[in-house]
Write an enzyme that holds these catalytic residues in place. Structure first.
Site, PDB file in Angstrom:
ATOM      1  N   THR A  66      39.693  52.937  12.255  1.00 43.61           N
ATOM      2  CA  THR A  66      40.226  51.566  11.714  1.00 43.61           C
ATOM      3  C   THR A  66      39.055  51.108  10.933  1.00 43.61           C
ATOM      4  O   THR A  66      39.352  50.620   9.589  1.00 43.61           O
ATOM      5  CB  THR A  66      40.477  50.630  12.754  1.00 43.61           C
ATOM      6  N   VAL A  67      37.711  50.854  11.043  1.00 42.56           N
ATOM      7  CA  VAL A  67      36.540  50.196  10.353  1.00 42.56           C
ATOM      8  C   VAL A  67      36.407  50.988   9.245  1.00 42.56           C
ATOM      9  O   VAL A  67      36.176  50.480   8.078  1.00 42.56           O
ATOM     10  CB  VAL A  67      35.696  49.679  11.147  1.00 42.56           C
ATOM     11  N   GLU A  91      25.747  43.267  10.508  1.00 42.79           N
ATOM     12  CA  GLU A  91      26.240  41.993  10.550  1.00 42.79           C
ATOM     13  C   GLU A  91      27.858  42.091  11.101  1.00 42.79           C
ATOM     14  O   GLU A  91      28.244  40.971  11.646  1.00 42.79           O
ATOM     15  CB  GLU A  91      26.615  41.784   9.038  1.00 42.79           C
ATOM     16  N   VAL A 140      28.877  41.483  15.789  1.00 42.93           N
ATOM     17  CA  VAL A 140      29.057  40.071  16.287  1.00 42.93           C
ATOM     18  C   VAL A 140      30.036  39.431  15.327  1.00 42.93           C
ATOM     19  O   VAL A 140      29.715  39.149  13.944  1.00 42.93           O
ATOM     20  CB  VAL A 140      28.130  39.382  16.626  1.00 42.93           C
ATOM     21  N   GLY A 160      32.957  39.994  13.820  1.00 38.66           N
ATOM     22  CA  GLY A 160      33.661  41.013  12.792  1.00 38.66           C
ATOM     23  C   GLY A 160      33.201  40.497  11.616  1.00 38.66           C
ATOM     24  O   GLY A 160      32.049  40.521  10.877  1.00 38.66           O
ATOM     25  N   ASP A 194      32.767  42.949  26.449  1.00 40.10           N
ATOM     26  CA  ASP A 194      32.456  42.996  24.916  1.00 40.10           C
ATOM     27  C   ASP A 194      31.616  41.785  24.431  1.00 40.10           C
ATOM     28  O   ASP A 194      30.849  41.786  23.448  1.00 40.10           O
ATOM     29  CB  ASP A 194      33.930  43.183  24.182  1.00 40.10           C
ATOM     30  N   LYS A 225      27.636  40.953  22.602  1.00 42.35           N
ATOM     31  CA  LYS A 225      27.755  40.031  21.476  1.00 42.35           C
ATOM     32  C   LYS A 225      26.595  38.915  21.705  1.00 42.35           C
ATOM     33  O   LYS A 225      25.827  38.557  20.899  1.00 42.35           O
ATOM     34  CB  LYS A 225      29.111  39.604  20.933  1.00 42.35           C
TER      35      LYS A 225
HETATM   36  N1  HSE Z   1      37.747  43.957  20.974  1.00 42.55           N
HETATM   37  C1  HSE Z   1      37.083  43.190  20.103  1.00 42.55           C
HETATM   38  C2  HSE Z   1      37.707  41.650  20.120  1.00 42.55           C
HETATM   39  C3  HSE Z   1      37.059  43.614  18.730  1.00 42.55           C
HETATM   40  O1  HSE Z   1      38.875  41.623  20.746  1.00 42.55           O
HETATM   41  O2  HSE Z   1      37.167  40.802  19.773  1.00 42.55           O
HETATM   42  C4  HSE Z   1      35.838  43.240  17.897  1.00 42.55           C
HETATM   43  O3  HSE Z   1      34.758  43.506  18.465  1.00 42.55           O
END
Ligand code: HSE
Length: 400
Positions: free
Chosen positions: A10-11, A123, A126, A128, A195, A199
């Site tokens: 995706t990214v 960048e 954290v 996005g 997650d 972060k």
């Molecule tokens: N799974 C993460 C979220 C994706 O839902 O924010 C971005 O790191």
């Protein structure tokens, strides 16, 4: 300038798209044209123009002296760590969106980059597309950071928003998040708070210039939050969000991930759906807030490409980032102060009144066998001790 992209998911596909779509503007800002020379992926993509630059082996990329910057968007610690380290050691800058890699090996990779006069930039790891790493490194440098608190995970914020807006139970809202492609392969990473933990570990390491071991951050997800808890929060005029928080109190640093009920006056109250937001409190600046898309193909790619541009502008110059491998010893959260929302069996009201300094009682229609209350601010260890003496159905930290 030639770059390579590791991972065409995706990214990675977003990075290729952003570089193509904004080619001229990027060239102006980077002071040279930026071209993708290689994309590394194990898969084939028949019919996709990426086939012209697709390779399946890393040595082709890392041994090509023309490649100056490597974008790592594979995710996971290995083989990302091995590839990134080798690239830096060969004098290439690396830009990554990989929070696991940065949280675990950030200090070491930054040190290698410093020694070799290249850059390790992250960048997108954290928030996005939200700029937060560069502001912490370059804009908020006159301040002592007193607190960082953020809605750092879009999936859990989406689930909690659905539960609030549509009265859904957690499991149903999670299923919908998975159907919409928001929840990652393993929902535990999102819903158990792992997650958000990585972060806040990254942000805390940057804020205080030392290595935070993410394994040491007390982490609680949202799996125990029910539709009834959300109705109580509504009745109190609050909203439940999952926060990654770090705080400096005198010389002690606390960090934790936990759901919290916040009141409508809280600056993060209106952050709903998949959006992320981060509130930073500086000792001279006061509060500053960052809001935007915390995930998704193009927003995340936008942050990665901004790093590529920075790397192009700083060839043979290391951008100083304060994050040493010296361990930051986190303080146990038991001495932190919070309000608490508590649901208790109806027969224990008198007992609760004796045990707690109560700010507000709340009852819900259809829940006659229980009641809930909001405490005044108290130390976590005192809360735990008092709560042991009651039949607690659920408790959630609060800031009302
Ligand atoms: N799974 C993460 C979220 C994706 O839902 O924010 C971005 O790191």
């Amino acid at each position: 300038m030639k770059i390579a992209v590791l991972g065409y998911g995706t990214v990675g596909s977003g990075v290729v798209e952003v570089i193509k779509r904004n080619y001229d503007n990027i060239a102006k800002r980077a002071r040279e044209e930026i071209d993708v020379k290689y994309v590394l992926d194990l898969r084939e993509f028949p019919g996709d123009p990426v086939m012209d630059v697709l390779v399946h082996d890393f040595p082709t990329i890392v041994n090509d002296p023309e490649v100056k910057v490597i974008v790592e968007v594979m995710g996971g610690v290995e083989p990302a760590y091995t590839f990134v380290k080798e690239a830096l050691l060969k004098g290439k800058s690396v830009c990554t969106s990989n929070k696991e890699l940065v949280a675990k090996h950030g200090a070491e990779l930054l040190e290698i980059a410093r020694q070799l006069n290249v850059n390790f930039l992250f960048e997108a790891s954290v928030g996005g597309g939200i700029p937060i790493i560069r502001p912490l490194n370059q804009s908020l440098t006159a301040d002592e950071i007193e607190e960082i608190t953020g809605i750092l995970n879009g999936t859990t914020n989406y689930i909690l928003s659905k539960m609030k807006d549509e009265g859904m139970e957690f499991e149903d809202a999670l299923k919908e998040a998975q159907e919409k492609g928001y929840a990652e392969k393993n929902p535990a990473a999102d819903v158990e708070g792992y997650d958000a933990c990585r972060k806040i570990a990254i942000l805390t390491s940057l804020a205080y210039g030392m290595q935070v071991q993410y394994e040491e951050i007390p982490t609680e997800g949202i799996t125990k939050i029910t539709a009834t808890d959300i109705r109580y929060a509504d009745a109190l005029g609050g909203s439940i969000k999952l926060f990654g928080t770090s705080k400096k109190v005198q010389d002690k640093v606390y960090a934790y991930v936990a759901p919290k009920i916040i009141g409508h006056k809280h600056p993060l109250y209106s952050v709903n759906g998949v959006f992320n937001a981060i509130l930073v409190r500086g000792n001279v600046l006061g509060d500053v807030m960052f809001y935007g898309s915390g995930a998704g193909k193009l927003p995340t790619a936008s942050a990665v490409v901004s790093d590529v541009i920075d790397a192009a502008k700083h060839q043979n110059v290391n951008i100083m980032q304060l994050w040493s491998s010296k361990k930051l010893n986190l303080e146990a959260t038991k001495t932190l102060k919070n309000q608490f929302f508590v649901r208790v069996a109806a027969k224990e009201k008198e007992k609760a009144e004796k045990l707690f300094d109560i700010a507000e009682f709340v009852t819900l229609g259809g829940q006659e066998d229980e009641f809930a209350f909001l405490t005044e601010s108290m130390m976590e260890e005192d809360f735990e001790e008092a709560a042991k003496q009651l039949t607690v159905i659920n408790s959630i930290r609060a800031e009302m």
